[in-house]
Design an enzyme around this catalytic site. Structure first.
Site, PDB file in Angstrom:
ATOM      1  N   ASN A   1       5.577 -49.519 -23.410  1.00 59.92           N
ATOM      2  CA  ASN A   1       5.864 -48.498 -24.417  1.00 59.92           C
ATOM      3  C   ASN A   1       4.981 -48.829 -25.621  1.00 59.92           C
ATOM      4  O   ASN A   1       5.333 -49.694 -26.433  1.00 59.92           O
ATOM      5  CB  ASN A   1       7.359 -48.575 -24.763  1.00 59.92           C
ATOM      6  CG  ASN A   1       7.777 -47.509 -25.754  1.00 59.92           C
ATOM      7  OD1 ASN A   1       6.942 -46.793 -26.306  1.00 59.92           O
ATOM      8  ND2 ASN A   1       9.076 -47.422 -25.996  1.00 59.92           N
TER       9      ASN A   1
ATOM     10  N   ARG B   1       5.349 -45.132 -21.018  1.00 59.12           N
ATOM     11  CA  ARG B   1       5.930 -44.042 -21.789  1.00 59.12           C
ATOM     12  C   ARG B   1       4.775 -43.259 -22.401  1.00 59.12           C
ATOM     13  O   ARG B   1       3.942 -43.830 -23.112  1.00 59.12           O
ATOM     14  CB  ARG B   1       6.816 -44.613 -22.879  1.00 59.12           C
ATOM     15  CG  ARG B   1       7.465 -43.546 -23.690  1.00 59.12           C
ATOM     16  CD  ARG B   1       8.366 -44.144 -24.712  1.00 59.12           C
ATOM     17  NE  ARG B   1       9.115 -43.103 -25.364  1.00 59.12           N
ATOM     18  CZ  ARG B   1      10.045 -43.341 -26.279  1.00 59.12           C
ATOM     19  NH1 ARG B   1      10.335 -44.563 -26.604  1.00 59.12           N
ATOM     20  NH2 ARG B   1      10.685 -42.349 -26.842  1.00 59.12           N
TER      21      ARG B   1
ATOM     22  N   HIS C   1      12.390 -37.426 -26.769  1.00 62.92           N
ATOM     23  CA  HIS C   1      13.464 -38.348 -26.350  1.00 62.92           C
ATOM     24  C   HIS C   1      13.987 -38.007 -24.954  1.00 62.92           C
ATOM     25  O   HIS C   1      15.115 -38.336 -24.602  1.00 62.92           O
ATOM     26  CB  HIS C   1      14.656 -38.345 -27.339  1.00 62.92           C
ATOM     27  CG  HIS C   1      14.325 -38.943 -28.675  1.00 62.92           C
ATOM     28  ND1 HIS C   1      14.732 -38.375 -29.867  1.00 62.92           N
ATOM     29  CD2 HIS C   1      13.626 -40.040 -29.013  1.00 62.92           C
ATOM     30  CE1 HIS C   1      14.291 -39.105 -30.868  1.00 62.92           C
ATOM     31  NE2 HIS C   1      13.604 -40.129 -30.386  1.00 62.92           N
TER      32      HIS C   1
ATOM     33  N   ARG D   1      11.591 -39.968 -41.382  1.00 60.59           N
ATOM     34  CA  ARG D   1      11.067 -38.599 -41.166  1.00 60.59           C
ATOM     35  C   ARG D   1      12.045 -37.566 -41.717  1.00 60.59           C
ATOM     36  O   ARG D   1      13.252 -37.740 -41.607  1.00 60.59           O
ATOM     37  CB  ARG D   1      10.855 -38.348 -39.670  1.00 60.59           C
ATOM     38  CG  ARG D   1       9.670 -39.089 -39.102  1.00 60.59           C
ATOM     39  CD  ARG D   1       9.577 -38.878 -37.603  1.00 60.59           C
ATOM     40  NE  ARG D   1       9.738 -40.126 -36.883  1.00 60.59           N
ATOM     41  CZ  ARG D   1       9.984 -40.224 -35.578  1.00 60.59           C
ATOM     42  NH1 ARG D   1      10.099 -39.131 -34.831  1.00 60.59           N
ATOM     43  NH2 ARG D   1      10.105 -41.393 -35.001  1.00 60.59           N
TER      44      ARG D   1
ATOM     45  N   GLU E   1      15.589 -46.400 -22.097  1.00 64.95           N
ATOM     46  CA  GLU E   1      14.411 -45.600 -21.718  1.00 64.95           C
ATOM     47  C   GLU E   1      13.492 -46.384 -20.784  1.00 64.95           C
ATOM     48  O   GLU E   1      12.901 -45.825 -19.867  1.00 64.95           O
ATOM     49  CB  GLU E   1      13.644 -45.190 -22.983  1.00 64.95           C
ATOM     50  CG  GLU E   1      14.375 -44.123 -23.776  1.00 64.95           C
ATOM     51  CD  GLU E   1      14.080 -44.163 -25.262  1.00 64.95           C
ATOM     52  OE1 GLU E   1      14.296 -45.214 -25.902  1.00 64.95           O
ATOM     53  OE2 GLU E   1      13.641 -43.142 -25.801  1.00 64.95           O
TER      54      GLU E   1
END
Ligand code: ADP
Length: 399
Positions: free
Chosen positions: A9, A94, A182, A242, A381
């Site tokens: 990742n 990923r 996601h 964010r 993940e």
């Protein structure tokens, strides 16, 4: 020794990796090794742990030693090769964007690589960082199959109404759409929910992925119907740094009236907004919960309200709410935020049991009579990527 699936990742300033043994033909439930290289170009640091949490490597480097991600990957590869190089049967990556082309993970070949590079303008920083280690490994180990797993893929079969922006159709046709992100987390958590509570998993569910990036997804029978994140991972609920959704007129004002460059506006919206911008204190929920400052409490209130509003909005899209699930760093670890979100959704039939909510590791946290069942389901993940990678290696006749 067992075969190993290696999961990467890679971000712009950090690289995470995990290794999973293949046992009895399945990906092991827990990683046998996990590592993180962060602070690239500033204070680079590599930390690698084994399955029991034992430290295998914990080393700081100078910015000159690891000035960029490419050098970081080279150093990591040197360390890994003599330890596990021969056992790795495939690498899963990923990759943030699968554009309109990919609704499933894919084995990477020249053609796929070309297509993935064409998505760089959709997520410039992320996509480049994700593709870099794929290129490196294709040069070094062309024999090793590599698989790309996308954050967008899980959302690809949204109805058009979920993916349109209310702007002229030409932009939609050229790819300006609500992709949603996601996806690997939602796929994993939804799969776990199907095991833990099959009737709820088959129903109308909203999953709140609340980490340093945060989004909310509405699902029917395990399929994504709509996500709070849109064209970029900047949309939807506020995050650590964010902004989340914003009146687009604010962006025009900052550029046209305040003379900010598009780059500076981007920096502000990605790095200085959200919980950090609201509180002026921290982007980390732990700091805000511990702080006595009214601004910290306000930032948490704001976050909880926006998450609750996003849940209610998605409940409208899926026609009700049988299950509500919290996951990721904040969702899994902050009973305070879960309670605050749930309190704002009482009218929708959400009732959390305070004792269950405070119990670490509890899965079902709703009160017995709650119309909506509420769960905490840890996401993984990397394991989802390992599972996809093994599946594709088998299907492609690689093993
Ligand atoms: P990412 O993978 O996107 O970097 P995570 O899912 O690991 O993010 O979530 C990171 C966030 O989780 C942190 O910024 C922090 O706010 C929150 N977090 C982690 N642990 C706790 C905790 N014990 N209590 C409250 N919040 C926590």
């Amino acid at each position: 020794m067992s075969d190993i699936i290696f999961v990467v990742n890679a971000g712009s300033s950090s690289i995470k990796f995990k290794m999973y043994e293949v046992k009895d033909g399945e990906v092991a439930p827990d990683a046998s090794m996990a590592g993180l290289l962060d602070g690239i170009g500033v204070h680079p640091h590599i930390r690698v742990k084994d399955a029991e949490g034992g430290v295998l490597l914990d080393k700081s480097y100078t910015a000159a030693e690891i000035p960029n991600a490419t050098e970081g990957k080279r150093i990591l590869a040197e360390w890994l090769r003599p330890r596990v190089g021969d056992l790795i049967i495939g690498i899963g990556h990923r990759v943030v964007h699968g554009g309109l082309s990919y609704s499933e993970p894919v084995i990477i070949d020249d053609k796929v690589m070309e297509t993935l590079e064409s998505f760089i303008p959709l997520a410039p920083l992320h996509q480049l960082s994700n593709l870099d280690p794929i290129k490196l490994m294709r040069e070094r180990r062309p024999d090793l199959p590599q698989v790309a797993c996308f954050d967008t893929a899980f959302h690809r079969d949204h109805p058009e109404i979920s993916d349109r922006f209310p702007i002229p159709r030409a932009f939609y046709d050229e790819g300006v759409r609500r992709y949603g992100f996601h996806g690997l987390s939602y796929e994993y958590v939804s799969g776990r929910l199907h095991t833990l509570a099959p009737a709820i998993g088959a129903g109308r569910v909203v999953i709140c992925h609340l980490g340093s990036g945060a989004s909310v997804c509405g699902l029917k029978n395990g399929h994504s119907i709509e996500s709070s994140m849109g064209f970029t991972a900047l949309d939807g609920v506020p995050m650590g740094t964010r902004s989340g959704s914003l009146d687009p007129g604010v962006v025009l004002h900052l550029i046209e009236e305040k003379g900010m460059s598009a780059h500076d506006v981007g920096e502000m919206l990605y790095r200085k907004s959200g919980l950090l911008g609201l509180s002026g204190i921290s982007n980390d929920v732990r700091d805000l919960v511990a702080s006595p400052e009214p601004a910290a409490a306000m930032a948490l209130e704001y976050f909880a309200l926006k998450v609750a509003q996003a849940v209610a909005k998605l409940a409208t899209s899926i026609g009700g709410l049988d299950g509500l699930v919290f996951t990721a760093g904040i969702g899994e670890n902050s009973p305070e935020v879960r309670q605050m979100v749930a309190d704002r959704l009482k009218w929708l039939g959400v009732e959390v049991d305070p004792a269950a909510n405070e119990t670490r590791g509890a899965t079902l946290i709703s009160a017995p009579g709650s119309k909506t069942e509420v769960f905490v389901v840890p996401t993984d993940e990397e394991r989802m990527i390992a599972i996809h990678t093994l599946r594709l290696l088998r299907g492609g006749g690689h093993i």
